[in-house]
Design a protein around this motif. Structure first.
Motif, PDB file in Angstrom:
ATOM      1  N   VAL A   3       0.843  -1.199   0.000  1.00 19.03           N
ATOM      2  CA  VAL A   3       0.000   0.000   0.000  1.00 19.03           C
ATOM      3  C   VAL A   3       0.880   1.252   0.000  1.00 19.03           C
ATOM      4  N   ALA A   4       1.928   1.247   0.808  1.00 15.62           N
ATOM      5  CA  ALA A   4       2.826   2.402   0.887  1.00 15.62           C
ATOM      6  C   ALA A   4       3.528   2.637  -0.454  1.00 15.62           C
ATOM      7  N   TYR A   5       3.982   1.574  -1.088  1.00 14.35           N
ATOM      8  CA  TYR A   5       4.654   1.693  -2.389  1.00 14.35           C
ATOM      9  C   TYR A   5       3.703   2.255  -3.437  1.00 14.35           C
ATOM     10  N   ASN A   6       2.499   1.697  -3.492  1.00 16.38           N
ATOM     11  CA  ASN A   6       1.523   2.147  -4.486  1.00 16.38           C
ATOM     12  C   ASN A   6       1.109   3.597  -4.246  1.00 16.38           C
ATOM     13  N   ALA A   7       0.956   3.976  -2.980  1.00 18.65           N
ATOM     14  CA  ALA A   7       0.593   5.360  -2.664  1.00 18.65           C
ATOM     15  C   ALA A   7       1.710   6.311  -3.076  1.00 18.65           C
ATOM     16  N   LEU A   8       2.943   5.913  -2.818  1.00 19.59           N
ATOM     17  CA  LEU A   8       4.091   6.740  -3.201  1.00 19.59           C
ATOM     18  C   LEU A   8       4.116   6.939  -4.708  1.00 19.59           C
ATOM     19  N   GLU A   9       3.919   5.870  -5.454  1.00 16.22           N
ATOM     20  CA  GLU A   9       3.923   5.967  -6.916  1.00 16.22           C
ATOM     21  C   GLU A   9       2.769   6.832  -7.416  1.00 16.22           C
ATOM     22  N   LYS A  10       1.596   6.667  -6.815  1.00 20.66           N
ATOM     23  CA  LYS A  10       0.401   7.418  -7.231  1.00 20.66           C
ATOM     24  C   LYS A  10       0.597   8.917  -7.047  1.00 20.66           C
ATOM     25  N   TYR A  11       1.101   9.324  -5.889  1.00 21.46           N
ATOM     26  CA  TYR A  11       1.211  10.763  -5.625  1.00 21.46           C
ATOM     27  C   TYR A  11       2.396  11.399  -6.341  1.00 21.46           C
ATOM     28  N   LEU A  12       3.427  10.612  -6.631  1.00 20.82           N
ATOM     29  CA  LEU A  12       4.491  11.134  -7.503  1.00 20.82           C
ATOM     30  C   LEU A  12       3.914  11.435  -8.878  1.00 20.82           C
ATOM     31  N   ALA A  13       3.069  10.535  -9.376  1.00 18.09           N
ATOM     32  CA  ALA A  13       2.422  10.754 -10.676  1.00 18.09           C
ATOM     33  C   ALA A  13       1.510  11.979 -10.629  1.00 18.09           C
ATOM     34  N   LEU A  48       0.038   8.154 -17.315  1.00 21.02           N
ATOM     35  CA  LEU A  48       0.430   8.407 -15.927  1.00 21.02           C
ATOM     36  C   LEU A  48      -0.718   8.077 -14.976  1.00 21.02           C
ATOM     37  N   ARG A  49      -1.919   8.464 -15.345  1.00 20.24           N
ATOM     38  CA  ARG A  49      -3.078   8.210 -14.481  1.00 20.24           C
ATOM     39  C   ARG A  49      -3.381   6.715 -14.376  1.00 20.24           C
ATOM     40  N   SER A  50      -3.191   5.993 -15.481  1.00 18.37           N
ATOM     41  CA  SER A  50      -3.514   4.558 -15.481  1.00 18.37           C
ATOM     42  C   SER A  50      -2.388   3.712 -14.889  1.00 18.37           C
ATOM     43  N   GLY A  51      -1.208   4.287 -14.753  1.00 19.75           N
ATOM     44  CA  GLY A  51      -0.069   3.528 -14.250  1.00 19.75           C
ATOM     45  C   GLY A  51       0.729   2.839 -15.335  1.00 19.75           C
ATOM     46  N   ASP A  52       0.324   2.994 -16.590  1.00 21.09           N
ATOM     47  CA  ASP A  52       1.061   2.393 -17.698  1.00 21.09           C
ATOM     48  C   ASP A  52       2.408   3.093 -17.891  1.00 21.09           C
ATOM     49  N   LEU A  53       2.441   4.372 -17.577  1.00 21.21           N
ATOM     50  CA  LEU A  53       3.696   5.133 -17.564  1.00 21.21           C
ATOM     51  C   LEU A  53       4.014   5.463 -16.118  1.00 21.21           C
ATOM     52  N   LYS A  54       5.144   4.998 -15.645  1.00 18.57           N
ATOM     53  CA  LYS A  54       5.521   5.180 -14.247  1.00 18.57           C
ATOM     54  C   LYS A  54       6.241   6.515 -14.062  1.00 18.57           C
ATOM     55  N   PRO A  55       6.113   7.116 -12.877  1.00 16.76           N
ATOM     56  CA  PRO A  55       6.796   8.393 -12.631  1.00 16.76           C
ATOM     57  C   PRO A  55       8.298   8.360 -12.902  1.00 16.76           C
ATOM     58  N   TYR A  56       8.965   7.236 -12.537  1.00 19.48           N
ATOM     59  CA  TYR A  56      10.414   7.185 -12.743  1.00 19.48           C
ATOM     60  C   TYR A  56      10.770   7.119 -14.229  1.00 19.48           C
ATOM     61  N   GLU A  57       9.814   6.685 -15.071  1.00 20.66           N
ATOM     62  CA  GLU A  57      10.084   6.576 -16.500  1.00 20.66           C
ATOM     63  C   GLU A  57      10.050   7.926 -17.204  1.00 20.66           C
ATOM     64  N   THR A  58       9.445   8.931 -16.598  1.00 22.39           N
ATOM     65  CA  THR A  58       9.437  10.263 -17.210  1.00 22.39           C
ATOM     66  C   THR A  58      10.737  10.998 -16.962  1.00 22.39           C
TER      67      THR A  58
END
Length: 941
Positions: free
Chosen positions: A425-435, A558-568
């Motif tokens: 949950v923490a990992y997914n939340a971190l990725e979501k809010y970075l996006a 970015l919204r769907s998670g197909d493009l990850k924040p670190y990939e930008t």
């Protein structure tokens, strides 16, 4: 006088004669038997004698598993079929060599590959020898290929015909192919031909060759030693390199290994690379040939069938079962669990000290060991004790009889304090809010979020290799080919096989993006072609036609998670989260973003993937919660508060008026963050925490010591004393390795300045009041990891008991009994005055619930009372500030501490507290949904 016959008669009657005759008969029998054994059947019995030997074959023990605190698997073993090479079996194609050569050639040509001609004969018509008139060299070569003395003077053309006939080369092949086949035949031993056949068979069936060579798997080759020159040199010596060879580049080393293992130079590069992998694996067990070597793991049923059907051309290749290491949801736990891999010679020297009860080595040279994380820390417990089979083998290395079997003993199981669900949950939340932050910066922007154009985004993606210039240079179709043509029009000599050329290509791409010669639409389509994002044909056509813009695609992905924040490659694209229990030091979550898939680094080590991780600007291999240090900013203000309260320079009711600009410590004047927007007025310590008033804490630090009273050092020494109480001066105790925190002090300042300038004067190194007041608000040279901050907050929440943090809970024997249990360790206990603690607690609650609390909007309507504090720290004026959140929950009965760190993430989105809120909600069960809806169905009826 007796006659001759009388004497002869007496002799025949003599007992001596009878004995003599008996001896003579026995001697004749012995001579006949020796003749039978040594002359008639000597070769046969000599061969049997040579081969009737005992071999010890190891039975690998199952490695122990790793589980979370509730027994949910984090590292397990999975049985799968593998292809193995038994090097003790003799490979002899005496009667079928030409057939095997033809099979191998057809396999290579069927893959669209070629065999290079390495014969010393020209391609001209008529062909000529390439010995530059050196008749001796020509003669020696002709003899080496089997020409008789009477034929040593034949021409180059006749020599080719001889070779074509010798190797029975079909006339259906082209002249170039014929020469390539002959080159392969001359340069390859039977064993190498068998291995090439195996490689082609595995490749044709989609299998991956096991690779333990620490060199990347594709050109341009690079070493995989993370820049460690000593490790590189040790490994080179292990494969026989010496003197100038120790300075060889990765490409030169590959050429050396091709020569060293007798691999045909005319083979395609990809097959040569796989050959080096297999020959190196065999080289490692050269003194124990009865131990099979794994060539491919987790193979398909089709591959099994093909190998079983072709045993005549694949002697010594066997199908066996292997235990594969599998990491469920590996990306979430990679930095905690780590991975295993075959040990190096250097590591073998280290592990050879461990012995079994009978004195033999626990580890052999070809064993796998934990490289990082729990796999490494608990290696001796996770590693089982291999079993052993004593077998009798024949001349071909085939087992005749099993003499004795010693069963393996499985490794122990390790249980962690980590909560798997909370970690995820923490990992997914971190990725979501970075996006979310990136989306704001790509669209509307804000006072804290500088708008980023689509052009800037794609330039960043090229710079960070998320759009691969190498793949573009290697392309043959699509938008990549169009961009490749643009690049080569400017510099036709560029090659995808040269690292410097790739960097040049990146520069050309970036320049042409800025000039508009390469469009963002083209680059968006390249993202699809390179597999960075996905889409069906209709979606991609909408991009190609222009009906869907590049920005729209990026935002949707970015919204769907197909493009990850670190990939930008945009800020923010990294972060860390730590959650711990306040009353024990147990670590519940230890999150690093971005992470990597450790499944790709076990069983079959993916060198290219590992190399991409090393080159990734987002540094996914870094264990951020334990290694990435940032200034704590305002999150340190609780320490400053308690230092002031406990020393009596302020009380819970003391009010200080915010004059915005603090002048007492001298120029440059330190200012409160509210400067330009008014003042916080007269406030006490609780409200100072609520609104994060810098001026209040400047004054508090100044009162603890200053130049006017000649007590400047008292201030920082007092702050250091209280920082030590909260564990900010040392390691957290987490077992998998961490960096030392940097605590601002007079000594640290002097040491740091002198390391940069040994001739620095005392006025330059002297600690000042300005240093003190800035240290008190988390600036100066304070630098801590998220784990340091979580430990500090846990100590604050429980009232002053400093627990050593840990992530290992217990170790169980294979039968389920407990082998070791990790006990709580109290490192220090400090008795704070309750009223002082209450004042700080109240201030932290006001941060999230107060009418002026800096995080009131972030926690509005949240059903759990949270004590929190946010902080920011500037690293570069060209990038956003770092943002942090620390806190504990529930406020009334503290159970967990939470620390979130988002580098360059200060934003209107407030990612750090938003992430913390989701973590707390998960821990408190706010997101819980029963998996079994049986009762709901009953009630509905």
């Amino acid at each position: 006088m007796k006659s001759f016959f009388e004497r002869l008669s007496e002799l025949f009657k003599s007992r001596i004669f009878i004995v003599f005759c008996g001896v003579l008969v026995l001697f004749v029998i012995l001579v006949f038997r020796l003749f039978y054994l040594q002359i008639l059947n000597g070769e046969k019995y000599q061969q049997e004698l040579k081969t009737s030997i005992m071999n010890e074959v190891s039975i690998p023990a199952s490695r122990g598993c790793i589980y979370d605190r509730y027994g949910r698997p984090l590292a397990v073993n999975q049985v799968a079929f593998s292809v193995k090479i038994d090097d003790s079996i003799n490979v002899d194609f005496a009667d079928s060599r030409n057939n095997v050569i033809d099979i191998v050639a057809k396999q290579i040509f069927a893959q669209g590959l070629t065999l290079e001609n390495t014969l010393p004969i020209s391609d001209t018509n008529p062909p000529e020898f390439l010995f530059d008139g050196d008749k001796k060299a020509e003669k020696e070569w002709k003899e080496s290929i089997g020409l008789s003395k009477s034929n040593l003077d034949i021409s180059a053309s006749e020599t080719l015909e001889f070779l074509y006939d010798k190797y029975d080369i079909s006339s259906s092949y082209t002249e170039s192919q014929k020469r390539g086949i002959v080159s392969l035949a001359i340069e390859s031993s039977d064993r190498n031909l068998m291995l090439i056949n195996l490689i082609n068979t595995l490749r044709e069936n989609g299998e991956e060759i096991v690779n333990d060579v620490p060199i990347s798997q594709s050109e341009p080759y690079t070493f995989m030693f993370d820049g460690n020159e000593k490790k590189e040199e040790t490994w080179k010596k292990e494969v026989g390199m010496e003197d100038d060879e120790l300075k060889y580049s990765a490409d030169e080393t590959m050429d050396y290994l091709v020569d060293y293992f007798g691999i045909a130079k005319g083979l395609p590069e990809t097959i040569k690379r796989d050959m080096v992998s297999l020959r190196y694996s065999l080289y490692l067990i050269r003194y124990k040939k009865s131990q099979p070597v794994t060539a491919a793991m987790d193979i398909s049923d089709k591959t099994i069938a093909v190998i079983e059907e072709n045993q005549d051309t694949l002697p010594g290749i066997v199908i066996d079962t292997d235990s594969l290491r599998v990491y469920p949801d590996g990306e979430y736990f990679a930095h905690i669990i780590g991975y295993i891999r075959s040990m190096s010679a250097e590591e073998y020297d280290e592990y050879s000290q461990y012995k079994t009860a009978d004195g033999s080595n626990v580890y052999s040279m070809n064993d796998v060991i934990g490289k990082i994380g729990i796999e490494k820390v608990e290696e001796l417990n996770l590693n089982g004790q291999d079993g052993e089979i004593l077998v009798e083998v024949d001349s071909l290395g085939r087992r005749i009889n099993t003499i004795e079997t010693k069963q393996p003993v499985s490794g122990k199981n390790v249980f962690l304090t980590i909560d798997k669900n909370l970690q995820m949950v923490a990992y997914n939340a971190l990725e979501k809010y970075l996006a979310d932050v990136q989306i704001v910066r790509l669209t509307t922007g804000s006072s804290k979020d500088k708008t980023v154009s689509t052009t800037e985004l794609f330039i960043t993606m090229v710079e960070s290799n998320n759009i691969s210039a190498k793949e573009i240079l290697s392309s043959t179709e699509g938008e990549q080919k169009a961009v490749k043509d643009i690049i080569l029009a400017e510099n036709p000599a560029l090659s995808a096989e040269n690292s410097e050329d790739i960097e040049t290509a990146k520069t050309i791409i970036i320049n042409d993006i800025e000039k508009g010669l390469i469009s963002v639409r083209q680059l968006t389509l390249i993202l699809f072609e390179q597999g960075v994002i996905t889409g069906d044909e209709d979606y991609i056509n909408s991009v190609r036609s222009g009906s869907k813009s590049a920005l729209t695609v990026v935002l949707e992905k970015l919204r769907s998670g197909d493009l990850k924040p670190y990939e930008t490659g945009l800020d923010p694209c990294t972060g860390s989260v730590v959650v711990s229990k306040v009353d024990s030091g147990e670590t519940l979550a230890l999150v690093t973003y971005p992470s990597y898939d450790n499944n790709r680094l076990v069983n079959t080590f993916d060198n290219d993937y590992y190399n991409s991780l090393l080159q990734d600007p987002s540094t996914p291999l870094v264990n951020r919660p334990l290694s990435e240090k940032k200034a704590p900013g305002s999150t340190l203000k609780m320490v400053t508060s308690l230092a002031g309260l406990e020393t009596g320079v302020i009380s819970p009711n003391t009010t200080i008026y915010d004059q915005v600009s603090f002048t007492k410590a001298g120029w440059p004047y330190a200012k409160c963050w509210i400067s330009g927007s008014g003042s916080h007025g007269a406030i006490n310590v609780s409200h100072a925490l609520e609104v994060s008033c810098n001026y209040f804490f400047y004054e508090t630090m100044y009162r603890m010591g200053n130049a006017q009273d000649n007590t400047t050092l008292n201030s920082i020494k007092t702050l250091n004393e209280y920082m030590t109480i909260f564990g900010l001066n040392t390691y957290t105790g987490i077992e998998i390795g961490e960096t030392t925190p940097n605590m601002a002090s007079a000594e640290y300042k002097e040491r740091t300045i002198k390391s940069q300038n040994p001739d620095a004067s005392s006025s330059q190194t002297r600690w000042t009041d300005g240093d003190s007041i800035r240290a008190g608000i988390g600036q100066s040279v304070n630098n801590f990891t998220a784990a340091n901050m979580a430990k500090y907050i846990a100590t604050l929440a429980n009232g002053g008991t400093l627990y050593k943090m840990h992530i290992i809970d217990k170790v169980d024997n294979p039968d389920g009994t407990t082998f070791k249990e990790v006990e709580e360790v109290v490192e220090n206990v400090h008795e704070f005055k309750q009223e002082n603690l209450d004042a700080v607690y109240e201030g932290m609650l006001l941060v999230t619930q107060g009418s002026k609390g800096t995080l009131r909007n972030a926690f509005r309507d949240f059903p759990i009372d949270v004590a929190g504090k946010s902080g920011t720290a500037q690293q570069s004026s060209l990038r956003s500030d770092h943002t942090l959140f620390v806190g504990f929950a529930p406020y009334e009965d503290p159970q967990i501490s939470v620390a979130v760190m988002v580098p360059f993430g200060d934003s209107s989105v407030s990612p750090a507290p938003a992430i913390a809120k989701e973590v707390i909600a998960e821990y408190m069960g706010l997101n819980y949904q029963p998996e079994n809806d049986y009762m709901e169905n009953i009630l509905a009826e």
